[in-house]
Design a protein around this motif. Sequence first.
Motif, short mmCIF file in Angstrom:
data_model
loop_
_atom_site.label_atom_id
_atom_site.label_comp_id
_atom_site.label_asym_id
_atom_site.label_seq_id
_atom_site.Cartn_x
_atom_site.Cartn_y
_atom_site.Cartn_z
N MET A 41 0.91 -1.19 -0.02
CA MET A 41 0.17 0.43 -0.06
C MET A 41 0.74 1.47 0.20
SD MET A 41 -2.98 0.77 2.52
CE MET A 41 -3.92 2.83 2.38
N ARG A 42 2.10 1.14 1.24
CA ARG A 42 2.99 2.25 0.76
C ARG A 42 3.39 2.75 -0.15
NH1 ARG A 42 8.72 2.62 4.18
NH2 ARG A 42 8.63 0.44 2.00
N ASN A 43 4.08 1.94 -1.20
CA ASN A 43 4.15 1.73 -2.97
C ASN A 43 2.88 2.21 -3.72
OD1 ASN A 43 6.82 1.27 -1.89
ND2 ASN A 43 6.19 -0.81 -2.57
N ARG A 44 2.26 2.15 -3.05
CA ARG A 44 0.59 2.60 -4.10
C ARG A 44 0.65 4.02 -3.54
NH1 ARG A 44 -3.65 -2.18 -4.59
NH2 ARG A 44 -1.84 -4.00 -5.12
N LEU A 45 0.35 3.98 -2.50
CA LEU A 45 -0.01 5.51 -2.11
C LEU A 45 1.26 6.67 -2.59
CD1 LEU A 45 -1.69 7.42 -0.28
CD2 LEU A 45 -0.31 6.80 1.63
N ALA A 92 3.25 6.60 -5.20
CA ALA A 92 3.16 6.33 -6.89
C ALA A 92 2.11 7.54 -6.96
CB ALA A 92 2.91 4.98 -7.32
N ILE A 93 1.09 7.21 -6.14
CA ILE A 93 -0.73 7.90 -6.52
C ILE A 93 0.08 9.81 -6.58
CG2 ILE A 93 -2.60 8.91 -5.83
CD1 ILE A 93 -3.68 6.12 -5.68
N LEU A 94 0.90 10.12 -5.22
CA LEU A 94 1.39 11.15 -4.47
C LEU A 94 2.40 11.58 -5.87
CD1 LEU A 94 1.52 10.83 -0.43
CD2 LEU A 94 -0.03 11.82 -2.15
N VAL A 95 3.19 10.91 -5.88
CA VAL A 95 4.22 11.51 -6.96
C VAL A 95 3.49 11.49 -8.46
CG1 VAL A 95 6.57 10.92 -8.22
CG2 VAL A 95 6.22 10.22 -6.19
N VAL A 96 2.70 10.80 -9.20
CA VAL A 96 1.91 11.04 -10.23
C VAL A 96 0.93 12.57 -10.47
CG1 VAL A 96 0.07 10.37 -11.54
CG2 VAL A 96 1.72 9.12 -10.96
N MET A 97 0.20 12.32 -8.79
CA MET A 97 -0.30 14.22 -8.73
C MET A 97 0.44 15.19 -8.71
SD MET A 97 -3.49 12.68 -5.53
CE MET A 97 -4.01 14.66 -5.86
N ALA A 98 2.07 14.94 -8.19
CA ALA A 98 2.70 15.69 -7.94
C ALA A 98 3.20 15.70 -9.37
CB ALA A 98 4.05 15.76 -7.18
N ALA A 99 3.48 15.29 -10.66
CA ALA A 99 4.44 15.04 -11.57
C ALA A 99 2.82 16.49 -12.57
CB ALA A 99 4.31 13.89 -12.17
N LEU A 100 1.49 15.85 -11.61
CA LEU A 100 0.63 16.56 -12.83
C LEU A 100 0.88 17.69 -12.71
CD1 LEU A 100 -1.93 13.72 -12.95
CD2 LEU A 100 -0.31 14.28 -14.99
N THR A 101 1.07 18.11 -11.57
CA THR A 101 0.92 19.52 -10.92
C THR A 101 2.04 20.07 -10.94
OG1 THR A 101 -0.17 19.03 -9.05
CG2 THR A 101 0.90 20.97 -8.79
N VAL A 137 11.24 17.18 -3.93
CA VAL A 137 10.50 17.30 -2.87
C VAL A 137 9.33 16.61 -2.10
CG1 VAL A 137 9.81 19.32 -1.49
CG2 VAL A 137 12.08 19.32 -2.61
N PHE A 138 8.37 16.55 -3.63
CA PHE A 138 7.40 16.44 -3.20
C PHE A 138 7.39 14.58 -2.74
CE2 PHE A 138 5.46 20.04 -6.10
CZ PHE A 138 4.59 20.41 -5.06
N ALA A 139 8.42 14.15 -3.86
CA ALA A 139 8.72 12.45 -3.84
C ALA A 139 9.27 12.35 -2.35
CB ALA A 139 9.53 12.41 -4.61
N LEU A 140 10.24 12.78 -1.80
CA LEU A 140 10.26 13.06 -0.48
C LEU A 140 8.79 13.23 0.72
CD1 LEU A 140 12.38 12.56 1.70
CD2 LEU A 140 12.68 15.01 2.07
N VAL A 141 8.13 14.25 0.21
CA VAL A 141 6.78 14.59 1.45
C VAL A 141 6.36 13.23 0.88
CG1 VAL A 141 5.19 15.96 1.17
CG2 VAL A 141 7.52 16.85 1.29
N ALA A 142 6.11 12.56 0.14
CA ALA A 142 4.92 11.32 -0.49
C ALA A 142 5.61 10.17 0.46
CB ALA A 142 4.61 11.26 -1.79
N VAL A 143 6.81 10.45 1.09
CA VAL A 143 7.30 8.51 1.91
C VAL A 143 6.95 8.93 2.42
CG1 VAL A 143 9.46 7.48 2.13
CG2 VAL A 143 9.48 8.51 0.08
#
Length: 474
Positions: free
Chosen positions: A1-5, A7-16, A174-180
Amino acid sequence: MRNRLVAILVVMAALTVSGLAVPWGVSSATARTQELWFSRYVDAEWFGDLAARAITTGDQSSLMLAMQRYSDLYGDRVIVVDAAGREVANTGVATDDPAVVASLTEARRNRHPRQPPERLHLYGPSAMLVSLPVGSGIRVDGAVLIEASTKTAQRDIRDSYTVIALLSFTAMAVFALVAVLVSRWILGPLWRLSRSLRDLTGSLPRPVAGTVPTVMQRHYRGPPEVRALARSFDTMARAVTESVDAQRQLVADTAHAIRNPLAALAIRLESLERFIPGEGTAAYQRAKYQVDRLAAVLDGLLRLAVAETPTGFAAAHPDADWPSECGVCPVVKDRVEEWRPAFEAAEMTLDLDSSATPDLTAVAIPAQALEQIMDVLLSNSSRYAGPGAHSRVTVEPSATTVRVAVADDGAGVAPKELDQLVNRFFRGASATAGGTGLGLPIAVALANRYGGELAIESVQPRGLRVAVRLPLVQ
């Protein structure tokens, strides 16, 4: 679940980030293109004025000097033609280039563009053509064209893209670190809860030998962590259920094993009474009292075990067919009449507030359980209120519940002891009569099981009130 979460946060950050970086890059390239275009457009107007005088006077020296200096300064080439398209002055523009020919032709027809034809790109054309007609008003005496180099502008655009890319990559990191960190913050309690459940389940007693463990036939969907947590809850629930059943069975077996020897001991004591000499009568009575007290404690423990068992009365009396609801008034009136002689023997008075006992909707509790609760409340009042005290039973209905209270004006209980009265085996300092200290815990367990609650409070100026609130059948 952590990897999925993550990934979702990183994808959303990438889109933003992409949604911000792409328009920013396009806007930067457009602004640089317009800057180059308009600067050359103004220069072309100035060359147009010089070209108009040169065509009118036939003196091209000033025009040629200005064009040559401009080319040396900016590296851009300039050409001027007359109305017939004949070359007047040129600093290196290729006159056979189709794009140049077309641009000059449009300018001589007074149909030149007034804004950049297209946005510059990193790998686009190396020159931008800016052409204007020569003349005044609708009169066209020729045309001037500047072949502007785009290398500097493209380098500026590339530098802008580089800055935007670096900022985007930094933001993504930064977003990836925050997502983790966010994923750990969200899922950390789930992991700890699941681990605690496993530890708790492992510490629970195992089922009694010979019993078949309960099997949870459930299939969960969702992330692995949530499925693991659900399975841990199921395992804990199964273990707790089996542990409670084992506890109830142990109490029943213990009671069965102790009651017979205890009954035999009581019979033997009674048979020995006629052989006890006068000086041993007091010791004999104390021994008999202790046997009776032990029997009372045993009975109280059995009732408490039944009250706290999830299967409740059905487990203790499998052959009984009791309804799960009852009317309050008949039960209360019956118990008051049953206990009235005990109050009279204790030199106390007992009455029922008849004005507060109308026909009520049934409460969601078996009659036998309500009778047992009333017996506890009335027994305590008759034992501990003291001679001369007056006890009153009231029934107060509300929209969703009914409150049954037994209040007296007797000795009461010290305020510091009120909260301890529901503890097992606790007896107040003023309790001189016999008792096991299990009555109120039994009443609390019965009330809680059927969605009710029991409250104990002092009565002013003296006395005690014990009230049980039970839900009405909706």
